[in-house]
Motif scaffolding. Structure first.
Motif, short mmCIF file in Angstrom:
data_model
loop_
_atom_site.label_atom_id
_atom_site.label_comp_id
_atom_site.label_asym_id
_atom_site.label_seq_id
_atom_site.Cartn_x
_atom_site.Cartn_y
_atom_site.Cartn_z
N LYS A 5 -74.95 -1.77 -38.01
CA LYS A 5 -73.97 -2.10 -36.97
C LYS A 5 -73.97 -1.01 -35.90
CE LYS A 5 -69.12 -2.85 -36.07
NZ LYS A 5 -67.79 -2.51 -36.54
N CYS A 6 -74.59 -1.31 -34.78
CA CYS A 6 -74.56 -0.38 -33.65
C CYS A 6 -73.12 -0.38 -33.10
CB CYS A 6 -75.55 -0.85 -32.57
SG CYS A 6 -75.43 0.09 -31.04
N PRO A 7 -72.54 0.81 -32.86
CA PRO A 7 -71.17 0.85 -32.34
C PRO A 7 -71.03 0.23 -30.95
CG PRO A 7 -71.92 3.05 -32.99
CD PRO A 7 -73.09 2.13 -33.11
N TYR A 8 -72.14 0.01 -30.28
CA TYR A 8 -72.10 -0.55 -28.92
C TYR A 8 -72.47 -2.03 -28.90
CZ TYR A 8 -72.20 4.40 -27.90
OH TYR A 8 -71.92 5.75 -27.89
N CYS A 9 -73.38 -2.47 -29.79
CA CYS A 9 -73.93 -3.83 -29.73
C CYS A 9 -73.52 -4.72 -30.90
CB CYS A 9 -75.45 -3.78 -29.73
SG CYS A 9 -76.15 -2.74 -28.47
N GLY A 10 -73.06 -4.13 -32.01
CA GLY A 10 -72.77 -4.92 -33.20
C GLY A 10 -73.95 -4.93 -34.16
N HIS A 58 -81.05 5.80 -33.75
CA HIS A 58 -81.25 5.49 -32.34
C HIS A 58 -81.53 3.99 -32.20
CE1 HIS A 58 -83.87 6.21 -28.53
NE2 HIS A 58 -82.62 5.98 -28.20
N HIS A 59 -80.78 3.32 -31.34
CA HIS A 59 -80.99 1.88 -31.14
C HIS A 59 -82.09 1.72 -30.08
CE1 HIS A 59 -79.01 -2.35 -30.82
NE2 HIS A 59 -80.23 -2.37 -31.27
N VAL A 60 -83.31 1.91 -30.53
CA VAL A 60 -84.47 1.97 -29.65
C VAL A 60 -84.72 0.64 -28.93
CG1 VAL A 60 -86.97 2.32 -29.60
CG2 VAL A 60 -85.56 3.72 -31.08
N GLY A 62 -82.65 -1.74 -28.30
CA GLY A 62 -81.39 -2.35 -27.88
C GLY A 62 -80.80 -1.55 -26.74
N CYS A 63 -79.62 -0.99 -26.98
CA CYS A 63 -78.91 -0.27 -25.93
C CYS A 63 -79.44 1.15 -25.72
CB CYS A 63 -77.42 -0.21 -26.27
SG CYS A 63 -77.05 0.69 -27.79
N ARG A 64 -80.33 1.62 -26.61
CA ARG A 64 -80.96 2.95 -26.53
C ARG A 64 -79.96 4.08 -26.70
NH1 ARG A 64 -86.06 2.74 -25.64
NH2 ARG A 64 -86.22 4.87 -24.92
ZN LIG Z 1 -76.89 -0.73 -29.52
#
Ligand SMILES: [Zn+2]
Length: 88
Positions: A5-10, A58-60, A62-64
């Motif tokens: 679960k990315c804190p920015y994207c879910g 690192h959400h490579v 996705g939102c980076r």
């Molecule tokens: Zn993200």
């Protein structure tokens, strides 16, 4: 396949993320004299714990954004994720 679960994207597939290392390691204080052994420990030595581990991811694909993950290294269960400015 893990879902993180990315804190920015879910929630997203693990394929979109890259492991960034141990989030518990502290850099030696700037301007302070540091021995070669202390610097060597900071740069190279990491613990390999079994159980709960605080990590950078690192959400490579996705939102980076970088964020923190609390994960059990033996079961891969993820208990919590947080932005870098949040408590984990
Ligand atoms: Zn993200």
């Amino acid at each position: 396949m893990l879902e993180i679960k990315c804190p920015y994207c879910g929630k997203r597939s693990q394929n979109e993320f890259s492991y960034g290392g141990d989030a518990a390691v502290k850099r030696p204080e700037l301007g302070k004299e540091v021995s070669d052994k202390e610097w060597d420990n900071f740069v190279y030595l990491r613990k390999n714990p079994r159980g709960n581990h605080r990590e950078f991811w690192h959400h490579v694909a996705g939102c980076r954004q970088w964020f923190k993950v609390l994960r059990d290294t033996s079961t891969h269960e993820i208990f919590k994720t947080a932005r870098l400015d949040e408590e984990l």
